[in-house]
Every structure is written in C-alpha cells, then in structure tokens.
Design a protein around this motif. Sequence first.
Motif, PDB file in Angstrom:
ATOM      1  N   GLY A  10      46.845  30.169  16.530  1.00 51.07           N
ATOM      2  CA  GLY A  10      46.220  29.381  17.553  1.00 51.07           C
ATOM      3  C   GLY A  10      47.285  28.982  18.778  1.00 51.07           C
ATOM      4  N   PHE A  11      48.544  28.657  18.477  1.00 48.13           N
ATOM      5  CA  PHE A  11      49.707  28.198  19.533  1.00 48.13           C
ATOM      6  C   PHE A  11      49.794  29.450  20.251  1.00 48.13           C
ATOM      7  N   LEU A  12      49.950  30.567  19.790  1.00 46.72           N
ATOM      8  CA  LEU A  12      50.336  31.784  20.565  1.00 46.72           C
ATOM      9  C   LEU A  12      49.151  32.142  21.407  1.00 46.72           C
ATOM     10  N   ILE A  13      47.871  32.196  21.096  1.00 45.45           N
ATOM     11  CA  ILE A  13      46.807  32.334  21.860  1.00 45.45           C
ATOM     12  C   ILE A  13      46.463  31.180  22.998  1.00 45.45           C
ATOM     13  N   THR A  14      46.403  29.998  22.424  1.00 42.94           N
ATOM     14  CA  THR A  14      46.387  29.067  23.500  1.00 42.94           C
ATOM     15  C   THR A  14      47.550  29.062  24.633  1.00 42.94           C
ATOM     16  N   SER A  15      48.625  29.125  24.119  1.00 39.48           N
ATOM     17  CA  SER A  15      49.947  29.455  25.065  1.00 39.48           C
ATOM     18  C   SER A  15      49.464  30.547  26.174  1.00 39.48           C
ATOM     19  N   LEU A  16      49.122  31.973  25.652  1.00 35.34           N
ATOM     20  CA  LEU A  16      48.666  32.875  26.366  1.00 35.34           C
ATOM     21  C   LEU A  16      47.738  32.630  27.507  1.00 35.34           C
ATOM     22  N   GLY A  17      46.868  31.732  27.126  1.00 35.57           N
ATOM     23  CA  GLY A  17      45.745  31.273  28.066  1.00 35.57           C
ATOM     24  C   GLY A  17      46.280  30.516  29.242  1.00 35.57           C
ATOM     25  N   TRP A  18      47.412  29.583  28.803  1.00 34.03           N
ATOM     26  CA  TRP A  18      48.156  28.753  29.774  1.00 34.03           C
ATOM     27  C   TRP A  18      48.789  29.686  30.665  1.00 34.03           C
ATOM     28  N   VAL A  19      49.307  30.684  30.148  1.00 31.90           N
ATOM     29  CA  VAL A  19      50.187  31.789  31.078  1.00 31.90           C
ATOM     30  C   VAL A  19      49.276  32.442  31.911  1.00 31.90           C
ATOM     31  N   PHE A  20      48.196  32.575  31.555  1.00 29.16           N
ATOM     32  CA  PHE A  20      47.092  33.577  32.454  1.00 29.16           C
ATOM     33  C   PHE A  20      46.729  32.450  33.578  1.00 29.16           C
ATOM     34  N   ILE A  21      46.235  31.347  33.437  1.00 29.33           N
ATOM     35  CA  ILE A  21      46.035  30.342  34.484  1.00 29.33           C
ATOM     36  C   ILE A  21      47.365  30.014  35.273  1.00 29.33           C
ATOM     37  N   LEU A  22      48.400  30.388  34.986  1.00 32.01           N
ATOM     38  CA  LEU A  22      49.714  30.019  35.686  1.00 32.01           C
ATOM     39  C   LEU A  22      49.991  31.247  36.516  1.00 32.01           C
ATOM     40  N   SER A  23      49.510  32.384  35.940  1.00 29.52           N
ATOM     41  CA  SER A  23      49.419  33.659  36.883  1.00 29.52           C
ATOM     42  C   SER A  23      48.588  33.811  37.958  1.00 29.52           C
ATOM     43  N   THR A  24      47.315  33.126  37.696  1.00 31.29           N
ATOM     44  CA  THR A  24      46.218  33.194  38.804  1.00 31.29           C
ATOM     45  C   THR A  24      46.729  32.369  39.865  1.00 31.29           C
ATOM     46  N   MET A  25      47.665  31.450  39.936  1.00 27.82           N
ATOM     47  CA  MET A  25      48.249  30.669  41.098  1.00 27.82           C
ATOM     48  C   MET A  25      48.937  31.439  42.009  1.00 27.82           C
ATOM     49  N   ALA A  26      49.836  32.320  41.343  1.00 32.53           N
ATOM     50  CA  ALA A  26      50.686  33.230  42.243  1.00 32.53           C
ATOM     51  C   ALA A  26      49.991  34.313  42.765  1.00 32.53           C
ATOM     52  N   MET A  27      48.905  34.926  42.193  1.00 32.93           N
ATOM     53  CA  MET A  27      48.146  36.164  42.697  1.00 32.93           C
ATOM     54  C   MET A  27      47.922  36.086  44.446  1.00 32.93           C
ATOM     55  N   ASP A  28      48.235  37.271  44.939  1.00 28.45           N
ATOM     56  CA  ASP A  28      47.976  37.172  46.161  1.00 28.45           C
ATOM     57  C   ASP A  28      46.592  37.672  46.604  1.00 28.45           C
ATOM     58  N   ASN A  29      46.228  38.770  45.974  1.00 29.84           N
ATOM     59  CA  ASN A  29      44.751  39.381  46.414  1.00 29.84           C
ATOM     60  C   ASN A  29      43.701  38.871  45.666  1.00 29.84           C
ATOM     61  N   TRP A  30      43.121  37.537  45.736  1.00 27.50           N
ATOM     62  CA  TRP A  30      42.015  37.211  45.148  1.00 27.50           C
ATOM     63  C   TRP A  30      40.600  37.926  45.934  1.00 27.50           C
ATOM     64  N   ARG A  31      40.743  38.201  47.181  1.00 32.52           N
ATOM     65  CA  ARG A  31      39.464  38.669  47.742  1.00 32.52           C
ATOM     66  C   ARG A  31      40.338  39.830  48.891  1.00 32.52           C
ATOM     67  N   ILE A  32      39.681  40.867  48.847  1.00 31.77           N
ATOM     68  CA  ILE A  32      40.242  42.234  49.569  1.00 31.77           C
ATOM     69  C   ILE A  32      39.103  42.764  50.215  1.00 31.77           C
ATOM     70  N   SER A  33      39.130  43.086  51.455  1.00 31.06           N
ATOM     71  CA  SER A  33      38.001  44.037  52.210  1.00 31.06           C
ATOM     72  C   SER A  33      38.932  45.027  53.074  1.00 31.06           C
ATOM     73  N   GLN A  34      38.199  46.126  53.087  1.00 31.03           N
ATOM     74  CA  GLN A  34      38.813  47.051  54.145  1.00 31.03           C
ATOM     75  C   GLN A  34      38.080  47.135  55.309  1.00 31.03           C
ATOM     76  N   MET A  35      38.668  47.377  56.549  1.00 31.78           N
ATOM     77  CA  MET A  35      37.797  47.480  57.737  1.00 31.78           C
ATOM     78  C   MET A  35      38.406  48.571  58.517  1.00 31.78           C
ATOM     79  N   GLY A  36      37.450  49.227  59.390  1.00 30.17           N
ATOM     80  CA  GLY A  36      37.901  50.284  60.138  1.00 30.17           C
ATOM     81  C   GLY A  36      38.120  51.742  59.387  1.00 30.17           C
ATOM     82  N   GLY A  37      38.837  52.681  60.046  1.00 26.16           N
ATOM     83  CA  GLY A  37      38.856  53.801  59.618  1.00 26.16           C
ATOM     84  C   GLY A  37      37.524  54.561  59.548  1.00 26.16           C
TER      85      GLY A  37
END
Length: 133
Positions: A10-37
Amino acid sequence: MKKRLIQIFGFLITSLGWVFILSTMAMDNWRISQMGGQGGSFIIKVAWYWSNLWKDCYTESSSVTNCKEYGVLWGILYVQAVRGLLMCGLTIGFVAVVCCFVGMECTYIGGAEPTKDKLVFSGAVFHFVGGEY
C-alpha cells in the motif's frame, strides 16, 4: 507478516500515485495542436501550439519557440483552479507519505503499536483527500 506485506504494498502504490501527481506539474505538453502545412503551397510552414499550467507556447518549423506565461493571476480561472488543486494534492500527499512511512510496522520510528496504527490510518485518509488513491 501478512500485515507487513499489505502495508509495504500500500505504501508503494500510494507513493507512486503521489509521484505521478508530482510529474503532472512538470509536464510541458498538456494540450498540443498542429497548424499549417496544408493546401499544397510551395512553402511548407508547420507550427505547433502547446500549453501547460504555466504558459502558452507556439513553435514553428524553424524551431523558434515563443512562450507567453500566464501573467494575470485570475485571468484564466480554470487554470488557476487546477494549479491550486494540484498543489494542495501534492502537499497533502506528502504529509500522507510521511505519516504512512512512520506508521508502518516495519519501521522503528513512531512509538507503540496503537500509535503506529493511528498514523497509518491518518496517512490513508490524507491519501484519499489528496487524490492519490
């Protein structure tokens, strides 16, 4: 032995959940769209628009990136709400990880058995409140 394994898993699973939430704060590409071409022009110019919780960016085919940070605090209300909820979840989750680590049966910190059980229970409640379940 069975209680100890359940606590560690349980500790490992919940700590992993915390790490996943932490990684969403640092993600750059939440929304991407391509234009042109498109359209068969002789000059193909492709651009990508991407944004995250902190800024909006525009990158073109010549690898020039122009970013604009969200300057106004309450200008984009839903982004501010998501930022706040993620930061609260991270803080509560960190408290939960510490409570669960101290309260586990296999650690030597935390005191007697009833105190450790209360710490593990409070850590589990904090994990649910923080969103790492």
